[in-house]
Scaffold this motif. Structure first.
Motif, PDB file in Angstrom:
ATOM      1  N   HIS A  17       0.841  -1.200   0.000  1.00 28.71           N
ATOM      2  CA  HIS A  17       0.000   0.000   0.000  1.00 28.71           C
ATOM      3  C   HIS A  17       0.879   1.254   0.000  1.00 28.71           C
ATOM      4  CE1 HIS A  17      -2.680   2.957   2.254  1.00 28.71           C
ATOM      5  NE2 HIS A  17      -3.365   2.666   1.163  1.00 28.71           N
ATOM      6  N   GLU A  44       0.830  -0.517  -4.889  1.00 30.98           N
ATOM      7  CA  GLU A  44      -0.340   0.339  -5.095  1.00 30.98           C
ATOM      8  C   GLU A  44       0.022   1.814  -4.977  1.00 30.98           C
ATOM      9  OE1 GLU A  44      -4.071   2.458  -3.414  1.00 30.98           O
ATOM     10  OE2 GLU A  44      -2.101   2.157  -2.498  1.00 30.98           O
ATOM     11  N   ASP A  46      -0.960   6.008  -5.878  1.00 26.87           N
ATOM     12  CA  ASP A  46      -2.103   6.905  -6.044  1.00 26.87           C
ATOM     13  C   ASP A  46      -1.740   7.930  -7.113  1.00 26.87           C
ATOM     14  OD1 ASP A  46      -3.716   6.010  -3.600  1.00 26.87           O
ATOM     15  OD2 ASP A  46      -1.811   6.583  -2.693  1.00 26.87           O
ATOM     16  N   THR A 151      -1.104  -1.825  -9.152  1.00 23.91           N
ATOM     17  CA  THR A 151      -2.536  -1.575  -8.981  1.00 23.91           C
ATOM     18  C   THR A 151      -2.710  -0.115  -8.579  1.00 23.91           C
ATOM     19  OG1 THR A 151      -2.962  -3.863  -8.304  1.00 23.91           O
ATOM     20  CG2 THR A 151      -4.628  -2.237  -7.729  1.00 23.91           C
ATOM     21  N   GLU A 153      -4.405   3.514  -7.945  1.00 24.03           N
ATOM     22  CA  GLU A 153      -5.659   4.161  -7.590  1.00 24.03           C
ATOM     23  C   GLU A 153      -5.735   5.545  -8.219  1.00 24.03           C
ATOM     24  OE1 GLU A 153      -8.302   5.863  -3.841  1.00 24.03           O
ATOM     25  OE2 GLU A 153      -6.541   4.623  -3.414  1.00 24.03           O
ATOM     26  N   LYS A 155      -7.299   9.022  -8.071  1.00 23.06           N
ATOM     27  CA  LYS A 155      -7.890   9.810  -6.999  1.00 23.06           C
ATOM     28  C   LYS A 155      -8.850  10.874  -7.550  1.00 23.06           C
ATOM     29  CE  LYS A 155      -6.583   9.354  -3.337  1.00 23.06           C
ATOM     30  NZ  LYS A 155      -6.849   8.398  -2.243  1.00 23.06           N
ATOM     31  N   GLN A 190      -7.828   1.167 -10.084  1.00 21.52           N
ATOM     32  CA  GLN A 190      -8.889   1.142  -9.092  1.00 21.52           C
ATOM     33  C   GLN A 190      -9.340   2.559  -8.773  1.00 21.52           C
ATOM     34  OE1 GLN A 190      -7.247  -0.868  -5.693  1.00 21.52           O
ATOM     35  NE2 GLN A 190      -5.976   0.858  -5.094  1.00 21.52           N
ATOM     36  N   CYS A 191     -10.595   2.650  -8.324  1.00 22.55           N
ATOM     37  CA  CYS A 191     -11.178   3.957  -8.029  1.00 22.55           C
ATOM     38  C   CYS A 191     -12.416   3.738  -7.166  1.00 22.55           C
ATOM     39  CB  CYS A 191     -11.555   4.676  -9.328  1.00 22.55           C
ATOM     40  SG  CYS A 191     -12.015   6.413  -9.130  1.00 22.55           S
ATOM     41  N   LEU A 212     -13.171   0.164  -5.501  1.00 21.01           N
ATOM     42  CA  LEU A 212     -12.966   0.473  -4.096  1.00 21.01           C
ATOM     43  C   LEU A 212     -14.291   0.854  -3.455  1.00 21.01           C
ATOM     44  CD1 LEU A 212      -9.776   2.631  -4.573  1.00 21.01           C
ATOM     45  CD2 LEU A 212      -9.856   0.569  -3.154  1.00 21.01           C
ATOM     46  N   TRP A 274      -8.626  -3.439   2.445  1.00 24.91           N
ATOM     47  CA  TRP A 274      -7.684  -2.370   2.826  1.00 24.91           C
ATOM     48  C   TRP A 274      -8.051  -1.800   4.194  1.00 24.91           C
ATOM     49  CZ3 TRP A 274     -10.187   2.408   3.392  1.00 24.91           C
ATOM     50  CH2 TRP A 274     -11.417   2.557   2.725  1.00 24.91           C
TER      51      TRP A 274
END
Length: 355
Positions: A17, A44, A46, A151, A153, A155, A190-191, A212, A274
Motif C-alpha cells: 500500500h 499500489e 495513487d 494496482t 488508484e 484519486k 482502481q477507483c 474500491l 484495505w
C-alpha cells in the motif's frame, strides 16, 4: 462480465500500500522497490495530476504533509484553499504546480508521530511519475523473476474534471503508450467512483479494474448481492475497507466475518481488503500491545484473520508482515492468539475465484 483476466493466482496477494509505506516515505520509488523486495505481489500507487498534465504519485493532491513544500519560500504564494470531498482544505496542491516545480520538492514521512524511524529518509526522494513506477516495476520483474502488478488508484477524477483534467484520457494514453492495455498486463486500475471505471471500460481499456468501497451508504449498497452483480459487469475485484469484512466487536476483538467475501465470490469478484498496518493506532483494541499508538501490535494475528476470512488480497503498509502471515497461513502453522478455521467465503481458502 468483463473479459479481463483475474488478478490473483493460487494464493492471496500481498499488496504494498503506497509501497512499503511503513518503512519509507509513501508513494516514492524507494518505497515501491522495498515493497517488491519484501515480497509484495502488487504495489499500489495513487495518481494525481500536475498543472501541466503529468500523472504523479501522491496519496492526495494536497502535498503539505507528504513533501517539504511548506519549507520552500518560493512556493509560499501558491498556498490556497480548495474544496475536497465537501470540506475546505488549505495547503499546496499538485494541480497548481507544474511537473518541474513539483519535481523540485522532496518527499517526507506524512505520519512522523507514528513512524519516527521513517523520517530518517525525509528529503531524499523525488515525487515520481506514474510512468517511472511502471518502468521500475518492469525492472523489478526482470530482476526478481516474478510477476509484480501495479494496482494504481485514480484519486477523485470528478474533482479534477471540474478543473479541466480528463484523468481517464491521461491514464489510457500512458498505458497504451507503454503497450500495457491488454487483459494480462501487469497493471490494474482502481477507483471509488464507479462511473470512472465504467468510462474506462467504455473507452475500450482492457486491464483489470478494481472497485474500491468504503463503509458508507454508497459502499454498502454496492456490496448487496444485486450491487455486487452490477460491479462484476465492469470490474474484476471488489476492494472494501477492512471493517466491512471483519468488524470490530464491542469488546474490541475482531467479530465474525460478514457475508461480503462469500457474496462477492458468488458474483465472480475477488476481494482485496484495505488497509492493514502494524502500529497500535490502526489495530483493534484487543491486538494492541502497550500504550503507545506508534508501537507495533499483534498485526500478524490481524493479517491471519483476514486470510482465514477468505480474502484474495491484503493491502498493507508492511508487506513483510503480510508475506509472513501468508506463509504461516498456507502451511497451517499455529500462531498464539490467532483464530484459525479456514475460509469464511464458502470456497476453499487460497483458491482462485473465477473472474
Amino acid at each position: 462480465m468483463s473479459s479481463a483476466s483475474p488478478l490473483v493466482g493460487v494464493v492471496p496477494s500481498v499488496i504494498g500500500h503506497r509501497g512499503a509505506s511503513g518503512y519509507r516515505p509513501e508513494n516514492t520509488l524507494a518505497s515501491y522497490e522495498l515493497a517488491a523486495r519484501l515480497g509484495a505481489d502488487r504495489i499500489e500507487p495513487d495518481l494525481v495530476p500536475t498543472r501541466d498534465g503529468v500523472l504523479v504519485l501522491r496519496h492526495e493532491s494536497e502535498v503539505t504533509h507528504s513533501t517539504d513544500v511548506a519549507t520552500r519560500p518560493e512556493f509560499a504564494t501558491r498556498r490556497c484553499t480548495r474544496v475536497v470531498e465537501g470540506r475546505e482544505v488549505t495547503g499546496w496542491f499538485t494541480e497548481d504546480l507544474t511537473y518541474a516545480e513539483l519535481r523540485s520538492l522532496r518527499a517526507v514521512e506524512p505520519r512522523p508521530h507514528l513512524r519516527p524511524t521513517t523520517t530518517v529518509y525525509d528529503g531524499l526522494y523525488e515525487v515520481p511519475t506514474f510512468v517511472e513506477l511502471l518502468e521500475l516495476a518492469a525492472q523489478l520483474r526482470a530482476e526478481l523473476g516474478r510477476r509484480i502488478v501495479v494496482t494504481a488508484e485514480v484519486k477523485d477524477p470528478s474533482r479534477y474534471a471540474a478543473d479541466g483534467f480528463d484523468i481517464a484520457a491521461m491514464v489510457i494514453a500512458e498505458l497504451r503508450g507503454l503497450g500495457l492495455d491488454t487483459p494480462d498486463a501487469p497493471v490494474a486500475l482502481q477507483c471509488f467512483e464507479a462511473g470512472f471505471l465504467r468510462r474506462l471500460r467504455a473507452e475500450g481499456l482492457t486491464v483489470p479494474l478494481v472497485q474500491l468501497v468504503e463503509d458508507n451508504d454508497a459502499g454498502r449498497a454496492a456490496c448487496t448481492p444485486w450491487g455486487l452483480r452490477e460491479v462484476s459487469t465492469y470490474a474484476q475485484v471488489l476492494a472494501p475497507s477492512k471493517e466491512m469484512v471483519l468488524p470490530v466487536a464491542a469488546d474490541g476483538t475482531l467479530g465474525p466475518a460478514t457475508p461480503l467475501v462469500a457474496d462477492a465470490h458468488r458474483a465472480g469478484l475477488e476481494v482485496h481488503v484495505w488497509t492493514l498496518r502494524n502500529e497500535n493506532s490502526f489495530l483493534p483494541p484487543s491486538l494492541r500491545v502497550g500504550m503507545s499508538d506508534a508501537a507495533p501490535g499483534r498485526a500478524l494475528v490481524e493479517h491471519l484473520a483476514f486470510l482465514d476470512a477468505g480474502v484474495d488480497g491484503i493491502f498493507t503498509d508492511h508487506p513483510d508482515t503480510a508475506f509472513e502471515a501468508r506463509r504461516l497461513w498456507a502451511t497451517g502453522k499455529a500462531v498464539p492468539g490467532a483464530r484459525r478455521g479456514g475460509s469464511a467465503s464458502g470456497a476453499p481458502a487460497g483458491q482462485p475465484v473465477a473472474s
